[in-house]
Enzyme design. Sequence first.
Site, short mmCIF file in Angstrom:
data_model
loop_
_atom_site.label_atom_id
_atom_site.label_comp_id
_atom_site.label_asym_id
_atom_site.label_seq_id
_atom_site.Cartn_x
_atom_site.Cartn_y
_atom_site.Cartn_z
N HIS A 170 -4.20 79.23 81.84
CA HIS A 170 -4.59 77.84 82.06
C HIS A 170 -3.56 77.19 82.97
O HIS A 170 -2.49 77.75 83.20
CB HIS A 170 -4.66 77.07 80.74
CG HIS A 170 -3.32 76.93 80.09
ND1 HIS A 170 -2.76 77.93 79.33
CD2 HIS A 170 -2.40 75.93 80.14
CE1 HIS A 170 -1.56 77.55 78.93
NE2 HIS A 170 -1.32 76.34 79.41
N HIS B 279 0.67 75.44 87.80
CA HIS B 279 0.79 76.89 87.83
C HIS B 279 0.08 77.50 86.63
O HIS B 279 -0.22 76.81 85.66
CB HIS B 279 2.27 77.30 87.79
CG HIS B 279 2.93 76.95 86.50
ND1 HIS B 279 3.39 75.67 86.23
CD2 HIS B 279 3.16 77.67 85.37
CE1 HIS B 279 3.89 75.63 85.01
NE2 HIS B 279 3.76 76.85 84.46
#
Length: 177
Positions: free
Chosen positions: A37, A120
Amino acid sequence: MPRLFTGLEIPQEIATDLSMMRGGIHGARWIDVENYHITLRFIGDIDAAAAHDVHQTLSQIRRKPFEVSLETLGFFGGDKPRAIVARAKPAAPLVELQAQQERLLRRIGIAPEPRKFVPHVTLARLRAASAMAVADYLSSRAFVFSKRFEASRFVLFSSRDSVGGGPYVVEAAYPLG
């Protein structure tokens, strides 16, 4: 007390592609594919009443879907690497969604996030991996990494109190558009 954070889910086909980056570095604990995620806002351990307020606040957000680009492989930690990541381009819609969440959550008393937002996907957490090993790992994957997907919702995740890396549970989803 739930430990909560908001994020963007990674589509299965991109998660599978990211999982092909596994291996080749001693001291890496690779994140399970289903837990990939992009964290938007870490909230932390809060009580049920605060969790309810968080949900009500997040449900007020109205934004259009937007494209997310995962562009490069990298790491966090400098001389003592602590994570291998796929970095997302900090495009305006992504940054604005995160900033709006930050503002709204602060208004209801959630402590400010002290870390700068760097979008990220964490691929691995590192323990005792040398900077040289990380450099070798990244140089062997030096091709241009580019994956794109449309973010059509963000979610409120919960996690158990652990070292990190899941398992994560989607507690609520908030559509974009």
